[in-house]
Scaffold this motif. Structure first.
Motif, mmCIF file in Angstrom:
data_model
loop_
_atom_site.group_PDB
_atom_site.id
_atom_site.type_symbol
_atom_site.label_atom_id
_atom_site.label_comp_id
_atom_site.label_asym_id
_atom_site.label_seq_id
_atom_site.Cartn_x
_atom_site.Cartn_y
_atom_site.Cartn_z
ATOM 1 N N LEU A 114 0.803 -1.081 -0.033
ATOM 2 C CA LEU A 114 0.022 -0.024 0.104
ATOM 3 C C LEU A 114 0.801 1.427 -0.051
ATOM 4 O O LEU A 114 1.961 1.310 0.766
ATOM 5 N N THR A 115 0.566 2.291 -0.687
ATOM 6 C CA THR A 115 1.084 3.606 -0.568
ATOM 7 C C THR A 115 0.748 4.238 0.809
ATOM 8 O O THR A 115 -0.176 3.921 1.440
ATOM 9 N N PRO A 116 1.540 5.140 1.113
ATOM 10 C CA PRO A 116 1.338 5.923 2.466
ATOM 11 C C PRO A 116 -0.228 6.415 2.569
ATOM 12 O O PRO A 116 -0.756 6.223 3.660
ATOM 13 N N GLU A 117 -0.784 6.884 1.507
ATOM 14 C CA GLU A 117 -2.145 7.345 1.435
ATOM 15 C C GLU A 117 -3.056 6.407 1.658
ATOM 16 O O GLU A 117 -4.016 6.473 2.192
ATOM 17 N N GLU A 118 -2.679 5.192 0.917
ATOM 18 C CA GLU A 118 -3.472 4.000 1.055
ATOM 19 C C GLU A 118 -3.606 3.478 2.386
ATOM 20 O O GLU A 118 -4.580 3.201 3.120
ATOM 21 N N ARG A 119 -2.518 3.632 3.147
ATOM 22 C CA ARG A 119 -2.284 2.975 4.426
ATOM 23 C C ARG A 119 -3.060 3.896 5.468
ATOM 24 O O ARG A 119 -3.491 3.295 6.497
ATOM 25 N N ILE A 120 -2.914 5.184 5.431
ATOM 26 C CA ILE A 120 -3.425 6.041 6.259
ATOM 27 C C ILE A 120 -5.228 5.980 5.760
ATOM 28 O O ILE A 120 -5.787 5.843 6.897
ATOM 29 N N GLY A 121 -5.551 5.656 4.830
ATOM 30 C CA GLY A 121 -7.059 5.463 4.598
ATOM 31 C C GLY A 121 -7.383 4.137 5.203
ATOM 32 O O GLY A 121 -8.652 3.994 5.716
ATOM 33 N N ALA A 122 -6.532 3.266 5.498
ATOM 34 C CA ALA A 122 -7.135 2.079 6.051
ATOM 35 C C ALA A 122 -6.911 2.023 7.501
ATOM 36 O O ALA A 122 -7.551 1.015 8.103
ATOM 37 N N MET A 123 -6.325 3.023 7.950
ATOM 38 C CA MET A 123 -6.336 3.028 9.677
ATOM 39 C C MET A 123 -7.688 3.480 10.198
ATOM 40 O O MET A 123 -8.545 3.768 9.589
ATOM 41 N N THR A 124 -7.767 3.212 11.558
ATOM 42 C CA THR A 124 -8.797 3.493 12.228
ATOM 43 C C THR A 124 -8.829 5.333 12.361
ATOM 44 O O THR A 124 -7.808 5.722 12.319
ATOM 45 N N ARG A 125 -9.953 5.687 12.570
ATOM 46 C CA ARG A 125 -10.111 7.090 13.025
ATOM 47 C C ARG A 125 -9.246 7.696 14.018
ATOM 48 O O ARG A 125 -8.647 8.730 13.690
ATOM 49 N N LYS A 126 -9.215 6.926 14.982
ATOM 50 C CA LYS A 126 -8.284 7.447 16.168
ATOM 51 C C LYS A 126 -6.945 7.412 15.822
ATOM 52 O O LYS A 126 -6.082 8.304 15.989
ATOM 53 N N HIS A 127 -6.433 6.368 15.080
ATOM 54 C CA HIS A 127 -5.049 6.380 14.590
ATOM 55 C C HIS A 127 -4.656 7.293 13.595
ATOM 56 O O HIS A 127 -3.582 7.704 13.676
ATOM 57 N N ARG A 128 -5.678 7.627 12.637
ATOM 58 C CA ARG A 128 -5.395 8.881 11.740
ATOM 59 C C ARG A 128 -5.198 10.012 12.345
ATOM 60 O O ARG A 128 -4.307 10.847 12.049
ATOM 61 N N TYR A 129 -5.919 10.186 13.569
ATOM 62 C CA TYR A 129 -5.911 11.514 14.133
ATOM 63 C C TYR A 129 -4.591 11.564 15.093
ATOM 64 O O TYR A 129 -3.937 12.621 15.028
ATOM 65 N N THR A 130 -4.118 10.342 15.571
ATOM 66 C CA THR A 130 -2.986 10.525 16.517
ATOM 67 C C THR A 130 -1.685 10.376 15.586
ATOM 68 O O THR A 130 -0.751 11.289 15.646
ATOM 69 N N TYR A 178 3.434 5.913 16.200
ATOM 70 C CA TYR A 178 2.512 6.134 15.047
ATOM 71 C C TYR A 178 3.112 6.398 13.713
ATOM 72 O O TYR A 178 2.942 5.752 12.648
ATOM 73 N N ALA A 179 3.891 7.415 13.844
ATOM 74 C CA ALA A 179 4.609 7.873 12.443
ATOM 75 C C ALA A 179 5.808 6.742 12.180
ATOM 76 O O ALA A 179 6.059 6.655 10.948
ATOM 77 N N MET A 180 6.280 6.048 13.223
ATOM 78 C CA MET A 180 7.351 5.138 12.917
ATOM 79 C C MET A 180 6.945 3.888 12.131
ATOM 80 O O MET A 180 7.756 3.503 11.222
ATOM 81 N N ILE A 181 5.752 3.534 12.343
ATOM 82 C CA ILE A 181 5.109 2.655 11.439
ATOM 83 C C ILE A 181 4.911 2.670 10.186
ATOM 84 O O ILE A 181 5.253 2.049 9.367
ATOM 85 N N LEU A 182 4.464 4.067 9.924
ATOM 86 C CA LEU A 182 4.222 4.376 8.562
ATOM 87 C C LEU A 182 5.858 4.683 7.896
ATOM 88 O O LEU A 182 5.900 4.356 6.557
ATOM 89 N N GLU A 183 6.516 5.139 8.361
ATOM 90 C CA GLU A 183 7.995 5.190 8.193
ATOM 91 C C GLU A 183 8.712 3.823 7.885
ATOM 92 O O GLU A 183 9.359 3.584 6.588
ATOM 93 N N LEU A 184 8.264 3.017 8.655
ATOM 94 C CA LEU A 184 8.910 1.508 8.678
ATOM 95 C C LEU A 184 8.259 0.732 7.362
ATOM 96 O O LEU A 184 8.909 0.129 6.722
ATOM 97 N N LEU A 185 7.044 0.982 7.103
ATOM 98 C CA LEU A 185 6.291 0.409 5.979
ATOM 99 C C LEU A 185 6.717 0.893 4.635
ATOM 100 O O LEU A 185 7.164 -0.013 3.747
ATOM 101 N N GLU A 186 7.021 2.325 4.615
ATOM 102 C CA GLU A 186 7.545 2.697 3.363
ATOM 103 C C GLU A 186 9.221 2.339 3.249
ATOM 104 O O GLU A 186 9.427 2.002 1.926
ATOM 105 N N ASN A 187 9.817 2.141 4.258
ATOM 106 C CA ASN A 187 11.200 1.546 4.172
ATOM 107 C C ASN A 187 11.157 0.080 3.489
ATOM 108 O O ASN A 187 12.010 -0.358 2.811
ATOM 109 N N LEU A 188 10.271 -0.526 4.099
ATOM 110 C CA LEU A 188 9.937 -2.045 3.657
ATOM 111 C C LEU A 188 9.402 -2.197 2.273
ATOM 112 O O LEU A 188 10.047 -3.046 1.547
ATOM 113 N N ARG A 189 8.713 -1.248 1.733
ATOM 114 C CA ARG A 189 8.047 -1.161 0.484
ATOM 115 C C ARG A 189 9.218 -0.984 -0.612
ATOM 116 O O ARG A 189 9.320 -1.728 -1.808
ATOM 117 N N VAL A 190 10.019 -0.269 -0.413
ATOM 118 C CA VAL A 190 11.096 0.188 -1.413
ATOM 119 C C VAL A 190 11.996 -0.965 -1.457
ATOM 120 O O VAL A 190 12.941 -1.053 -2.542
#
Length: 340
Positions: free
Chosen positions: A152-168, A267-279
């Motif tokens: 998933l792209t970062p935008e798709e990942r954020i869209g899949a998160m719960t509302r509370k996770h997106r806020y945090t 929360y930001a670490m997981i997004l950064e980790l997923l992007e690192n793994l994706r590349v």
């Protein structure tokens, strides 16, 4: 009929063989055996084939054994047996376990054996579990995990998160964190320091061997061990370590100190980790142990589930022993070791 034979190839050939299975993991890899060697465990490798499957494995398994007093032996197979091959079927699970035990462990001096296959649970696999095998009273791992689609792209990942996770997450992104990922000793040292800070803040102790254990892990896995560190105004505040076993990665250690918690850095670490793994070409992340869906856990499990992954239940840990006494003794030792 299932036949188990010792594997006589190289470590690279073994890793290539298990990587063909859908349920392969770093815990059945040659690197894991090298890591456990410094703790006194000896690895052996096995391949199972059937009568009608020419050259096609039904299962592979790397076992770790350790001698105890009276020249007896304990055997542990984390992540094994690996059964996700084309010719395997879930209903063969019981036969696979029994055939290995009858042909291997009972020929030696094994008094206790524990398996932990990372194959998804299924009704046919559960029904096929052999007599004499039980669930350990003290588990070494969780039977549930969250699997994240790394593609998933970062935008798709954020869209899949719960509302509370997106806020945090928005709060964390506003903190202006900077990131560094790699396999260097300096990054690992920062993660160990973060873990110590987190331990002090939460009043649970860091085991004395953890620093040496993580160093040994990194030395065994080398470039297949990735550390990610997040910094706030130049100070390390969050970090994690994952084991790479393409096409998958496995979340192994993570820590966030009080400064990092204040800005929701994890929360930001997981997004950064997923992007690192994706590349890096990784397609899925096993997010590690969570509690069963029926259990109420507002902590780590809630955090992991909120990123929109798929919850999975493993077949889980299974044990066999020559006597109830051995079973009780080993589970007692596990309880002491895990501080339960």
């Amino acid at each position: 009929m299932i036949h188990w034979d010792p594997f006589s190839g190289s470590e690279a050939e073994w890793d290539a063989r298990i990587s063909q299975a859908a349920d392969a993991s770093p815990f059945q890899s040659a690197a894991w055996a090298r890591y456990k060697r410094h703790q006194g465990w000896k690895a052996q490798r096995w391949v199972a084939t059937g009568d009608d499957e020419e050259g096609m494995p039904l299962a592979c398994m790397q076992t770790l054994s350790r001698r105890v007093p009276l020249r007896l032996e304990l055997i542990w197979a984390p992540g094994g047996p690996v059964t996700g091959y084309t010719g395997s079927r879930p209903e063969q699970t019981g036969e696979i376990l029994s055939s290995w035990l009858n042909g291997s462990a009972r020929d030696g001096q094994a008094r206790y054996v524990r398996f932990f296959p990372l194959s998804p649970v299924s009704p046919s696999a559960v029904c096929a579990l052999p007599l004499g095998w039980t669930r350990p009273s003290q588990g070494l791992g969780a039977g549930y995990t969250v699997e994240l689609d790394v593609r998933l792209t970062p935008e798709e990942r954020i869209g899949a998160m719960t509302r509370k996770h997106r806020y945090t997450l928005r709060h964390a992104l506003d903190a202006g964190l900077t990131w560094e990922a790699g396999s260097s000793a300096n990054l690992l040292r920062e993660l160990v320091c973060l873990h110590a800070q987190m331990s002090r803040a939460k009043r649970f102790g860091l085991r004395p061997e953890d620093r040496g254990s993580l160093n040994a892990l990194a030395a065994a896995f080398q470039d297949s061990c990735l550390t990610l560190i997040g910094r706030h105004e130049g100070r390390s505040v969050t970090g994690c370590l994952v084991l790479l076993h393409p096409p998958a990665a496995f979340y192994w250690r993570a820590a966030t100190n009080e400064e990092g918690r204040a800005v929701s850095a994890a929360y930001a670490m997981i997004l950064e980790l997923l992007e690192n793994l994706r590349v890096r070409g990784i397609t899925r992340l096993d997010f590690g142990g969570i509690t069963p869906p029926s259990a109420r856990d507002p902590g780590v499990s809630h955090f992991k589930r909120g990123f929109g992954g798929r919850s999975l239940e493993y077949l889980g840990e299974l044990e066999w022993a020559t006597s109830p006494g051995w079973r009780r003794a080993v589970n007692f030792l596990v309880r002491i070791r895990e501080g339960k």
